[in-house]
Design a protein around this motif. Structure first.
Motif, PDB file in Angstrom:
ATOM      1  N   TYR A  60       0.862  -1.173   0.000  1.00  0.00           N
ATOM      2  CA  TYR A  60       0.000   0.000   0.000  1.00  0.00           C
ATOM      3  C   TYR A  60       0.901   1.226   0.000  1.00  0.00           C
ATOM      4  N   TYR A  61       0.319   2.397  -0.140  1.00  0.00           N
ATOM      5  CA  TYR A  61       1.138   3.598  -0.211  1.00  0.00           C
ATOM      6  C   TYR A  61       0.617   4.676   0.719  1.00  0.00           C
ATOM      7  N   ASP A  62       1.489   5.639   0.964  1.00  0.00           N
ATOM      8  CA  ASP A  62       1.130   6.834   1.704  1.00  0.00           C
ATOM      9  C   ASP A  62       1.771   8.006   0.978  1.00  0.00           C
ATOM     10  N   ILE A  63       1.146   9.156   1.040  1.00  0.00           N
ATOM     11  CA  ILE A  63       1.684  10.357   0.421  1.00  0.00           C
ATOM     12  C   ILE A  63       1.951  11.368   1.532  1.00  0.00           C
ATOM     13  N   LYS A  64       3.194  11.816   1.601  1.00  0.00           N
ATOM     14  CA  LYS A  64       3.625  12.751   2.646  1.00  0.00           C
ATOM     15  C   LYS A  64       4.159  14.029   2.007  1.00  0.00           C
ATOM     16  N   ASP A  65       4.164  15.105   2.775  1.00  0.00           N
ATOM     17  CA  ASP A  65       4.789  16.349   2.328  1.00  0.00           C
ATOM     18  C   ASP A  65       6.284  16.137   2.182  1.00  0.00           C
ATOM     19  N   HIS A  66       6.841  16.633   1.090  1.00  0.00           N
ATOM     20  CA  HIS A  66       8.280  16.505   0.861  1.00  0.00           C
ATOM     21  C   HIS A  66       8.703  17.498  -0.213  1.00  0.00           C
ATOM     22  N   ASP A  67       9.469  18.499   0.167  1.00  0.00           N
ATOM     23  CA  ASP A  67       9.961  19.463  -0.813  1.00  0.00           C
ATOM     24  C   ASP A  67      10.881  18.762  -1.791  1.00  0.00           C
ATOM     25  N   GLY A  68      10.741  19.085  -3.053  1.00  0.00           N
ATOM     26  CA  GLY A  68      11.655  18.567  -4.060  1.00  0.00           C
ATOM     27  C   GLY A  68      11.124  17.417  -4.893  1.00  0.00           C
ATOM     28  N   THR A  69       9.942  16.881  -4.564  1.00  0.00           N
ATOM     29  CA  THR A  69       9.380  15.790  -5.369  1.00  0.00           C
ATOM     30  C   THR A  69       7.896  16.050  -5.648  1.00  0.00           C
ATOM     31  N   THR A  70       7.426  15.443  -6.720  1.00  0.00           N
ATOM     32  CA  THR A  70       6.033  15.553  -7.147  1.00  0.00           C
ATOM     33  C   THR A  70       5.480  14.151  -7.369  1.00  0.00           C
ATOM     34  N   VAL A  71       4.278  13.892  -6.896  1.00  0.00           N
ATOM     35  CA  VAL A  71       3.603  12.610  -7.102  1.00  0.00           C
ATOM     36  C   VAL A  71       2.536  12.797  -8.176  1.00  0.00           C
ATOM     37  N   ILE A  72       2.508  11.871  -9.124  1.00  0.00           N
ATOM     38  CA  ILE A  72       1.504  11.878 -10.185  1.00  0.00           C
ATOM     39  C   ILE A  72       0.596  10.679  -9.959  1.00  0.00           C
ATOM     40  N   HIS A  73      -0.717  10.936  -9.894  1.00  0.00           N
ATOM     41  CA  HIS A  73      -1.703   9.901  -9.608  1.00  0.00           C
ATOM     42  C   HIS A  73      -2.750   9.898 -10.721  1.00  0.00           C
ATOM     43  N   PHE A  74      -2.766   8.828 -11.503  1.00  0.00           N
ATOM     44  CA  PHE A  74      -3.765   8.627 -12.554  1.00  0.00           C
ATOM     45  C   PHE A  74      -4.781   7.626 -12.037  1.00  0.00           C
ATOM     46  N   GLN A  75      -6.066   7.888 -12.292  1.00  0.00           N
ATOM     47  CA  GLN A  75      -7.103   6.973 -11.821  1.00  0.00           C
ATOM     48  C   GLN A  75      -8.181   6.780 -12.888  1.00  0.00           C
ATOM     49  N   TYR A  76      -8.539   5.515 -13.103  1.00  0.00           N
ATOM     50  CA  TYR A  76      -9.662   5.138 -13.978  1.00  0.00           C
ATOM     51  C   TYR A  76     -10.730   4.510 -13.097  1.00  0.00           C
ATOM     52  N   ASN A  77     -11.956   5.016 -13.198  1.00  0.00           N
ATOM     53  CA  ASN A  77     -13.113   4.466 -12.487  1.00  0.00           C
ATOM     54  C   ASN A  77     -14.146   4.023 -13.503  1.00  0.00           C
ATOM     55  N   LYS A  78     -14.461   2.745 -13.475  1.00  0.00           N
ATOM     56  CA  LYS A  78     -15.479   2.212 -14.382  1.00  0.00           C
ATOM     57  C   LYS A  78     -16.852   2.651 -13.892  1.00  0.00           C
ATOM     58  N   THR A  79     -17.683   3.072 -14.814  1.00  0.00           N
ATOM     59  CA  THR A  79     -19.048   3.461 -14.489  1.00  0.00           C
ATOM     60  C   THR A  79     -19.870   2.189 -14.295  1.00  0.00           C
ATOM     61  N   THR A  80     -20.528   2.079 -13.149  1.00  0.00           N
ATOM     62  CA  THR A  80     -21.339   0.894 -12.862  1.00  0.00           C
ATOM     63  C   THR A  80     -22.739   1.324 -12.439  1.00  0.00           C
ATOM     64  N   GLU A  81     -23.645   0.404 -12.507  1.00  0.00           N
ATOM     65  CA  GLU A  81     -25.005   0.672 -12.073  1.00  0.00           C
ATOM     66  C   GLU A  81     -25.035   0.819 -10.552  1.00  0.00           C
ATOM     67  N   ALA A  82     -25.783   1.781 -10.076  1.00  0.00           N
ATOM     68  CA  ALA A  82     -25.835   2.078  -8.645  1.00  0.00           C
ATOM     69  C   ALA A  82     -26.390   0.917  -7.828  1.00  0.00           C
ATOM     70  N   ASN A  83     -27.227   0.077  -8.424  1.00  0.00           N
ATOM     71  CA  ASN A  83     -27.849  -1.010  -7.666  1.00  0.00           C
ATOM     72  C   ASN A  83     -26.960  -2.258  -7.579  1.00  0.00           C
ATOM     73  N   LEU A  84     -25.785  -2.242  -8.194  1.00  0.00           N
ATOM     74  CA  LEU A  84     -24.858  -3.379  -8.081  1.00  0.00           C
ATOM     75  C   LEU A  84     -23.972  -3.191  -6.859  1.00  0.00           C
ATOM     76  N   GLN A  85     -24.056  -4.111  -5.930  1.00  0.00           N
ATOM     77  CA  GLN A  85     -23.331  -3.969  -4.678  1.00  0.00           C
ATOM     78  C   GLN A  85     -21.821  -4.122  -4.859  1.00  0.00           C
ATOM     79  N   ASP A  86     -21.372  -5.096  -5.629  1.00  0.00           N
ATOM     80  CA  ASP A  86     -19.946  -5.361  -5.789  1.00  0.00           C
ATOM     81  C   ASP A  86     -19.479  -5.107  -7.219  1.00  0.00           C
ATOM     82  N   GLY A  87     -20.066  -4.136  -7.899  1.00  0.00           N
ATOM     83  CA  GLY A  87     -19.765  -3.912  -9.297  1.00  0.00           C
ATOM     84  C   GLY A  87     -18.672  -2.896  -9.576  1.00  0.00           C
ATOM     85  N   HIS A  88     -18.072  -2.321  -8.533  1.00  0.00           N
ATOM     86  CA  HIS A  88     -17.072  -1.282  -8.769  1.00  0.00           C
ATOM     87  C   HIS A  88     -15.783  -1.852  -9.380  1.00  0.00           C
TER      88      HIS A  88
END
Length: 167
Positions: A60-88
């Motif tokens: 797993y990861y953690d993001i902390k303050d640190h001068d001199g570096t930049t974190v890039i975070h790309f995220q894809y979220n699939k669109t699912t039907e709201a009534n699906l409990q485990d569809g994410h």
């Protein structure tokens, strides 16, 4: 006395404000996002990506303050039907670069200089979590406050939808 306490609480309520994270910026994604979902990217200036492991060996990861570096975070979220409990379904790609880096061309095992990780989150027994990426190519250049990069990668541990990102 009740009026003074009420006035004090009212003043206290309106004097508190949420702390804003000024280091987060959204960037334009020029690569194709799967049509059944949404993609976004966050550029976190003066932050550090820490890779950690739990007692079971999972990453797993953690993001902390640190001068001199930049974190890039790309995220894809699939669109699912709201009534699906485990569809994410979600995929994350994170890496860290030095603010002083003006150009990077990294291949395969060199990618770990940036702590590049891939995350898969779904109701997919035994095929979720964060994994180090050891196969791919990252081309990055920055000028002033802009970062441009092309990342193509392959994860050998679990299936993936996102294989190429261009920002």
């Amino acid at each position: 006395m009740k009026k003074i306490i009420a006035l004090f609480l009212f003043g206290l309520l309106f004097s508190c404000t949420a702390q804003k994270n000024m280091s987060t910026t959204m960037s334009k994604i020029t690569s194709e996002c799967p049509k059944d979902g949404a993609c976004e990217v966050e550029i976190l200036k003066n932050k550090q990506l820490l890779l950690l492991h739990d007692d079971l060996g999972g990453m797993y990861y953690d993001i902390k303050d640190h001068d001199g570096t930049t974190v890039i975070h790309f995220q894809y979220n699939k669109t699912t039907e709201a009534n699906l409990q485990d569809g994410h379904y979600r995929e994350d790609i994170l890496f860290e670069v030095k603010n002083s880096d003006k150009s990077l061309n990294l291949t395969d095992s060199e990618l770990q200089q940036t702590n590049l990780i891939f995350g898969r989150h779904c109701f997919c027994k035994g095929q979720t979590g964060y994994f180090k990426i050891k196969k791919g190519r990252l081309n990055l250049f920055s000028k002033k406050d802009e970062i441009h990069f092309d990342l193509s990668f392959e994860n050998e541990k679990v299936p993936q939808l996102i294989r190429f990102i261009s920002i």
